[in-house]
Scaffold this motif. Structure first.
Motif, PDB file in Angstrom:
ATOM      1  N   ILE A 184       0.845  -1.204   0.000  1.00  0.00           N
ATOM      2  CA  ILE A 184       0.000   0.000   0.000  1.00  0.00           C
ATOM      3  C   ILE A 184       0.877   1.250   0.000  1.00  0.00           C
ATOM      4  O   ILE A 184       0.612   2.210  -0.736  1.00  0.00           O
ATOM      5  CB  ILE A 184      -0.948  -0.019   1.222  1.00  0.00           C
ATOM      6  N   PHE A 185       1.919   1.225   0.800  1.00  0.00           N
ATOM      7  CA  PHE A 185       2.829   2.366   0.874  1.00  0.00           C
ATOM      8  C   PHE A 185       3.502   2.620  -0.477  1.00  0.00           C
ATOM      9  O   PHE A 185       3.608   3.772  -0.919  1.00  0.00           O
ATOM     10  CB  PHE A 185       3.878   2.116   1.963  1.00  0.00           C
ATOM     11  N   SER A 186       3.921   1.569  -1.158  1.00  0.00           N
ATOM     12  CA  SER A 186       4.563   1.750  -2.459  1.00  0.00           C
ATOM     13  C   SER A 186       3.570   2.281  -3.489  1.00  0.00           C
ATOM     14  O   SER A 186       3.936   3.096  -4.340  1.00  0.00           O
ATOM     15  CB  SER A 186       5.186   0.442  -2.946  1.00  0.00           C
ATOM     16  N   GLN A 187       2.313   1.854  -3.408  1.00  0.00           N
ATOM     17  CA  GLN A 187       1.299   2.377  -4.319  1.00  0.00           C
ATOM     18  C   GLN A 187       1.050   3.868  -4.074  1.00  0.00           C
ATOM     19  O   GLN A 187       0.891   4.651  -5.008  1.00  0.00           O
ATOM     20  CB  GLN A 187      -0.012   1.592  -4.163  1.00  0.00           C
ATOM     21  N   VAL A 188       1.026   4.242  -2.809  1.00  0.00           N
ATOM     22  CA  VAL A 188       0.839   5.656  -2.461  1.00  0.00           C
ATOM     23  C   VAL A 188       2.011   6.482  -2.984  1.00  0.00           C
ATOM     24  O   VAL A 188       1.812   7.564  -3.559  1.00  0.00           O
ATOM     25  CB  VAL A 188       0.676   5.820  -0.932  1.00  0.00           C
ATOM     26  N   ILE A 189       3.206   5.990  -2.819  1.00  0.00           N
ATOM     27  CA  ILE A 189       4.389   6.701  -3.308  1.00  0.00           C
ATOM     28  C   ILE A 189       4.334   6.841  -4.831  1.00  0.00           C
ATOM     29  O   ILE A 189       4.593   7.925  -5.371  1.00  0.00           O
ATOM     30  CB  ILE A 189       5.684   5.991  -2.855  1.00  0.00           C
ATOM     31  N   LEU A 190       3.971   5.773  -5.523  1.00  0.00           N
ATOM     32  CA  LEU A 190       3.880   5.853  -6.983  1.00  0.00           C
ATOM     33  C   LEU A 190       2.813   6.852  -7.421  1.00  0.00           C
ATOM     34  O   LEU A 190       3.011   7.611  -8.373  1.00  0.00           O
ATOM     35  CB  LEU A 190       3.585   4.477  -7.572  1.00  0.00           C
ATOM     36  N   PHE A 191       1.688   6.876  -6.731  1.00  0.00           N
ATOM     37  CA  PHE A 191       0.626   7.827  -7.059  1.00  0.00           C
ATOM     38  C   PHE A 191       1.092   9.258  -6.852  1.00  0.00           C
ATOM     39  O   PHE A 191       0.847  10.132  -7.693  1.00  0.00           O
ATOM     40  CB  PHE A 191      -0.615   7.544  -6.205  1.00  0.00           C
ATOM     41  N   VAL A 192       1.772   9.512  -5.740  1.00  0.00           N
ATOM     42  CA  VAL A 192       2.263  10.864  -5.444  1.00  0.00           C
ATOM     43  C   VAL A 192       3.305  11.290  -6.480  1.00  0.00           C
ATOM     44  O   VAL A 192       3.271  12.423  -6.980  1.00  0.00           O
ATOM     45  CB  VAL A 192       2.842  10.920  -4.012  1.00  0.00           C
ATOM     46  N   VAL A 193       4.197  10.397  -6.835  1.00  0.00           N
ATOM     47  CA  VAL A 193       5.221  10.723  -7.837  1.00  0.00           C
ATOM     48  C   VAL A 193       4.568  11.013  -9.187  1.00  0.00           C
ATOM     49  O   VAL A 193       4.918  11.986  -9.865  1.00  0.00           O
ATOM     50  CB  VAL A 193       6.256   9.575  -7.951  1.00  0.00           C
ATOM     51  N   ALA A 194       3.585  10.199  -9.577  1.00  0.00           N
ATOM     52  CA  ALA A 194       2.894  10.429 -10.851  1.00  0.00           C
ATOM     53  C   ALA A 194       2.160  11.770 -10.832  1.00  0.00           C
ATOM     54  O   ALA A 194       2.164  12.515 -11.824  1.00  0.00           O
ATOM     55  CB  ALA A 194       1.924   9.294 -11.136  1.00  0.00           C
ATOM     56  N   ALA A 195       1.540  12.096  -9.705  1.00  0.00           N
ATOM     57  CA  ALA A 195       0.839  13.376  -9.588  1.00  0.00           C
ATOM     58  C   ALA A 195       1.818  14.541  -9.693  1.00  0.00           C
ATOM     59  O   ALA A 195       1.537  15.548 -10.364  1.00  0.00           O
ATOM     60  CB  ALA A 195       0.081  13.430  -8.267  1.00  0.00           C
ATOM     61  N   LEU A 196       2.963  14.434  -9.043  1.00  0.00           N
ATOM     62  CA  LEU A 196       3.960  15.516  -9.102  1.00  0.00           C
ATOM     63  C   LEU A 196       4.527  15.687 -10.501  1.00  0.00           C
ATOM     64  O   LEU A 196       4.724  16.815 -10.968  1.00  0.00           O
ATOM     65  CB  LEU A 196       5.078  15.256  -8.101  1.00  0.00           C
ATOM     66  N   ILE A 197       4.782  14.582 -11.172  1.00  0.00           N
ATOM     67  CA  ILE A 197       5.292  14.656 -12.545  1.00  0.00           C
ATOM     68  C   ILE A 197       4.243  15.289 -13.458  1.00  0.00           C
ATOM     69  O   ILE A 197       4.552  16.165 -14.279  1.00  0.00           O
ATOM     70  CB  ILE A 197       5.718  13.267 -13.051  1.00  0.00           C
ATOM     71  N   GLY A 198       2.999  14.882 -13.310  1.00  0.00           N
ATOM     72  CA  GLY A 198       1.923  15.467 -14.112  1.00  0.00           C
ATOM     73  C   GLY A 198       1.761  16.950 -13.852  1.00  0.00           C
ATOM     74  O   GLY A 198       1.561  17.745 -14.772  1.00  0.00           O
TER      75      GLY A 198
END
Length: 60
Positions: A5-19
């Motif tokens: 779950i933590f890794s999914q949250v990190i990936l979501f946050v990184v994708a949001a920041l890149i976008g």
């Protein structure tokens, strides 16, 4: 399980920041382009006004 779950949250946050970064860059670039076009149009209008004033002064 928590790590997944933590890794999914990190990936979501990184994708949001890149976008967000890509969108912000596009917004800034389009704003700069609009300002350049406006400045060019203003300069053309000033040149046309100056030319019209010179023609009017020569005609008087």
């Amino acid at each position: 399980m928590i790590g997944l779950i933590f890794s999914q949250v990190i990936l979501f946050v990184v994708a949001a920041l890149i976008g967000f970064g890509i969108g912000w860059r596009a917004y800034i670039m389009s704003g700069a382009q609009r300002r350049n076009e406006a400045a060019r149009e203003t300069e053309d209008l000033r040149a046309a006004l100056t030319e019209a004033q010179v023609r009017r002064a020569r005609g008087s």
